[in-house]
Design a protein around this motif. Sequence first.
Motif, PDB file in Angstrom:
ATOM      1  N   ASP A 193       7.915  -2.420  -9.685  1.00 31.31           N
ATOM      2  CA  ASP A 193       6.538  -2.911  -9.808  1.00 31.31           C
ATOM      3  C   ASP A 193       5.679  -2.133  -8.813  1.00 31.31           C
ATOM      4  OD1 ASP A 193       4.229  -4.304 -10.220  1.00 31.31           O
ATOM      5  OD2 ASP A 193       5.016  -6.260  -9.649  1.00 31.31           O
ATOM      6  N   CYS A 194       5.708  -0.805  -8.960  1.00 27.60           N
ATOM      7  CA  CYS A 194       5.160   0.093  -7.937  1.00 27.60           C
ATOM      8  C   CYS A 194       3.960   0.892  -8.406  1.00 27.60           C
ATOM      9  CB  CYS A 194       6.256   1.051  -7.464  1.00 27.60           C
ATOM     10  SG  CYS A 194       7.198   1.805  -8.808  1.00 27.60           S
ATOM     11  N   VAL A 195       3.484   0.652  -9.608  1.00 27.43           N
ATOM     12  CA  VAL A 195       2.384   1.453 -10.143  1.00 27.43           C
ATOM     13  C   VAL A 195       1.090   1.316  -9.342  1.00 27.43           C
ATOM     14  CG1 VAL A 195       0.917   1.833 -12.177  1.00 27.43           C
ATOM     15  CG2 VAL A 195       3.367   1.485 -12.455  1.00 27.43           C
ATOM     16  N   PRO A 196       0.732   0.121  -8.827  1.00 30.63           N
ATOM     17  CA  PRO A 196      -0.569  -0.007  -8.162  1.00 30.63           C
ATOM     18  C   PRO A 196      -0.802   0.966  -7.018  1.00 30.63           C
ATOM     19  CG  PRO A 196       0.324  -2.179  -8.610  1.00 30.63           C
ATOM     20  CD  PRO A 196       1.409  -1.198  -8.942  1.00 30.63           C
ATOM     21  N   ASN A 197       0.246   1.370  -6.301  1.00 34.76           N
ATOM     22  CA  ASN A 197       0.068   2.247  -5.139  1.00 34.76           C
ATOM     23  C   ASN A 197       0.166   3.732  -5.468  1.00 34.76           C
ATOM     24  OD1 ASN A 197       1.845   0.040  -2.842  1.00 34.76           O
ATOM     25  ND2 ASN A 197      -0.271   0.004  -3.516  1.00 34.76           N
ATOM     26  N   SER A 198       0.722   4.050  -6.618  1.00 29.10           N
ATOM     27  CA  SER A 198       0.939   5.452  -6.974  1.00 29.10           C
ATOM     28  C   SER A 198      -0.263   5.984  -7.746  1.00 29.10           C
ATOM     29  CB  SER A 198       2.210   5.595  -7.823  1.00 29.10           C
ATOM     30  OG  SER A 198       3.339   5.103  -7.133  1.00 29.10           O
ATOM     31  N   ASP A 221      -1.238  10.901 -10.936  1.00 25.58           N
ATOM     32  CA  ASP A 221      -0.399  12.097 -10.841  1.00 25.58           C
ATOM     33  C   ASP A 221       0.985  11.759 -10.276  1.00 25.58           C
ATOM     34  OD1 ASP A 221      -2.375  13.698 -11.892  1.00 25.58           O
ATOM     35  OD2 ASP A 221      -3.065  14.449  -9.938  1.00 25.58           O
ATOM     36  N   GLU A 222       1.030  10.896  -9.262  1.00 32.10           N
ATOM     37  CA  GLU A 222       2.327  10.496  -8.696  1.00 32.10           C
ATOM     38  C   GLU A 222       3.159   9.743  -9.717  1.00 32.10           C
ATOM     39  OE1 GLU A 222       1.220  10.066  -3.941  1.00 32.10           O
ATOM     40  OE2 GLU A 222       0.867   8.384  -5.299  1.00 32.10           O
ATOM     41  N   VAL A 223       2.524   8.912 -10.507  1.00 33.51           N
ATOM     42  CA  VAL A 223       3.253   8.201 -11.554  1.00 33.51           C
ATOM     43  C   VAL A 223       3.879   9.200 -12.522  1.00 33.51           C
ATOM     44  CG1 VAL A 223       3.013   6.652 -13.532  1.00 33.51           C
ATOM     45  CG2 VAL A 223       1.855   6.113 -11.392  1.00 33.51           C
ATOM     46  N   ARG A 224       3.103  10.181 -12.939  1.00 36.21           N
ATOM     47  CA  ARG A 224       3.592  11.185 -13.886  1.00 36.21           C
ATOM     48  C   ARG A 224       4.687  12.061 -13.271  1.00 36.21           C
ATOM     49  NH1 ARG A 224      -0.667  13.821 -14.351  1.00 36.21           N
ATOM     50  NH2 ARG A 224      -0.079  15.641 -13.133  1.00 36.21           N
ATOM     51  N   GLU A 225       4.536  12.412 -12.002  1.00 41.47           N
ATOM     52  CA  GLU A 225       5.461  13.359 -11.375  1.00 41.47           C
ATOM     53  C   GLU A 225       6.723  12.714 -10.803  1.00 41.47           C
ATOM     54  OE1 GLU A 225       2.920  15.045  -8.460  1.00 41.47           O
ATOM     55  OE2 GLU A 225       1.661  16.112  -9.922  1.00 41.47           O
ATOM     56  N   ARG A 226       6.702  11.390 -10.522  1.00 39.99           N
ATOM     57  CA  ARG A 226       7.799  10.800  -9.767  1.00 39.99           C
ATOM     58  C   ARG A 226       8.633   9.763 -10.521  1.00 39.99           C
ATOM     59  NH1 ARG A 226       5.064   9.892  -3.723  1.00 39.99           N
ATOM     60  NH2 ARG A 226       4.500  12.098  -3.390  1.00 39.99           N
ATOM     61  N   THR A 227       8.078   9.146 -11.554  1.00 39.67           N
ATOM     62  CA  THR A 227       8.788   8.041 -12.197  1.00 39.67           C
ATOM     63  C   THR A 227      10.137   8.473 -12.756  1.00 39.67           C
ATOM     64  OG1 THR A 227       6.687   6.979 -12.797  1.00 39.67           O
ATOM     65  CG2 THR A 227       8.661   6.259 -13.976  1.00 39.67           C
ATOM     66  N   GLY A 241       0.783  -1.233   0.000  1.00 39.32           N
ATOM     67  CA  GLY A 241       0.000   0.000   0.000  1.00 39.32           C
ATOM     68  C   GLY A 241       0.806   1.270   0.000  1.00 39.32           C
ATOM     69  N   ASN A 242       2.138   1.180  -0.040  1.00 33.99           N
ATOM     70  CA  ASN A 242       2.972   2.372   0.164  1.00 33.99           C
ATOM     71  C   ASN A 242       4.145   2.494  -0.805  1.00 33.99           C
ATOM     72  OD1 ASN A 242       2.173   3.914   2.880  1.00 33.99           O
ATOM     73  ND2 ASN A 242       1.753   1.728   3.127  1.00 33.99           N
ATOM     74  N   ALA A 243       4.043   1.891  -1.981  1.00 31.47           N
ATOM     75  CA  ALA A 243       5.100   2.025  -2.988  1.00 31.47           C
ATOM     76  C   ALA A 243       4.790   3.233  -3.862  1.00 31.47           C
ATOM     77  CB  ALA A 243       5.208   0.754  -3.822  1.00 31.47           C
ATOM     78  N   ARG A 244       5.274   4.401  -3.439  1.00 32.50           N
ATOM     79  CA  ARG A 244       4.909   5.648  -4.116  1.00 32.50           C
ATOM     80  C   ARG A 244       6.113   6.412  -4.663  1.00 32.50           C
ATOM     81  NH1 ARG A 244       1.100   5.688   0.364  1.00 32.50           N
ATOM     82  NH2 ARG A 244      -0.970   5.181  -0.461  1.00 32.50           N
ATOM     83  N   MET A 245       7.246   5.757  -4.774  1.00 38.68           N
ATOM     84  CA  MET A 245       8.425   6.326  -5.448  1.00 38.68           C
ATOM     85  C   MET A 245       8.911   7.629  -4.825  1.00 38.68           C
ATOM     86  SD  MET A 245       7.711   5.412  -9.489  1.00 38.68           S
ATOM     87  CE  MET A 245       6.015   6.016  -9.571  1.00 38.68           C
ATOM     88  N   GLU A 246       8.935   7.693  -3.500  1.00 45.63           N
ATOM     89  CA  GLU A 246       9.464   8.877  -2.824  1.00 45.63           C
ATOM     90  C   GLU A 246      10.981   8.979  -3.025  1.00 45.63           C
ATOM     91  OE1 GLU A 246       6.014   7.323  -0.227  1.00 45.63           O
ATOM     92  OE2 GLU A 246       7.759   6.476  -1.282  1.00 45.63           O
TER      93      GLU A 246
END
Length: 359
Positions: free
Chosen positions: A240-245, A248-254, A216-221
């Motif tokens: 393999d972290c997309v499900p939790n992000s 917007d987080e996917v776009r801003e952090r990847t 529940g916490n794989a958000r690419m910090e």
Amino acid sequence: MKKKTGILFFLALVCGSVSSYAQQVIPSAKFALQGRAFENAPKFHRIDTAKYSELPAAVKKLYTHAAGMFITFKSNTSKLSLRWKTVDAALGNNSTPIMSRGFDVYVKEASGWRFAGVARPDLNLAESKATLVEDMAATEKEFLIYFPLYKELLDFDLIIDDKASFVGTRQSFAKKVVIYGSSIVHGASASRPGLAYPAQLGRRLNANVINMGVSGNARMEPAVADMLSAIDSMDLLIMDCVPNSSPDEVRERTFNFVERIRRSHPQLPILLIESITRQVGNYNLKWRTRLTEQNRNFKLEYERLLQAGYKNLYYIPTDHLIGDDSEGTVDGTHPTDVGFERMLKIIGPKVEAILENSP
């Protein structure tokens, strides 16, 4: 005389029974802990959470879970038992007790590791004792025991026959693969620890596969990227972290996440995996839209990384990852053993190819 003979027979029977169950206890300190990123992590934690103080609190707590860790040893014991304690006895509502708080054991054969049994935890108490396997032939075998996936393990003792041999072992691996991801990486909802897909991948490749899932916490910090960057000798990082992000987080952090890791590992192969197609979105339109946007943004960021000149980047889309019959999950989100098997059929060959083509 008959009475005396009867008493002697009874005593002989009792003594024989006691001797047949005589045991030796091997404390946890006798084992080399394997399957974690950092050797100096305390207790049975995956990382030293005090050292990486900038991590979100929830991430730090999840990295106290023993997911992916294991021990190996050789013994000619006929019976294998464990006594252990977890931080509490609570269970998730989409997981089995064995996966969350129990253990499973494999035996090494010429063809690889073969499943042998499980240790079932007490459902009410944090302390448990269970037999994994018994009535084995008294020949020397090498055992592999996976730790609980969803609990902080406080301590354990291995229990074997009183006169059995014991030698702790450490596996030798040619490759190290680190998987950062969501609850799916963490292990939900495999039926037992050895069936989480990082564990299965490790046995398939005979590789040191490190489970860095944080449910529940794989958000690419950025702090997570820095912690992962501190892992040495990586041959492959899987994201393999997309499900939790969020989309917007996917776009801003990847992009920044990959860029940050590449500062320390400029040639490291990185495999980006889209979120599995969550079956909860079969009829829930909100979930369906979220998934589509998450994966679309992840693909766009992957393409942006390629356009920026980053090499050794690889990609797996969601297509067929969980199967196409809507029967691969326990709850519409988390794979069952069937779902994990389907994922491995796609992920496994891709990882093998990347490792074979890497220096």
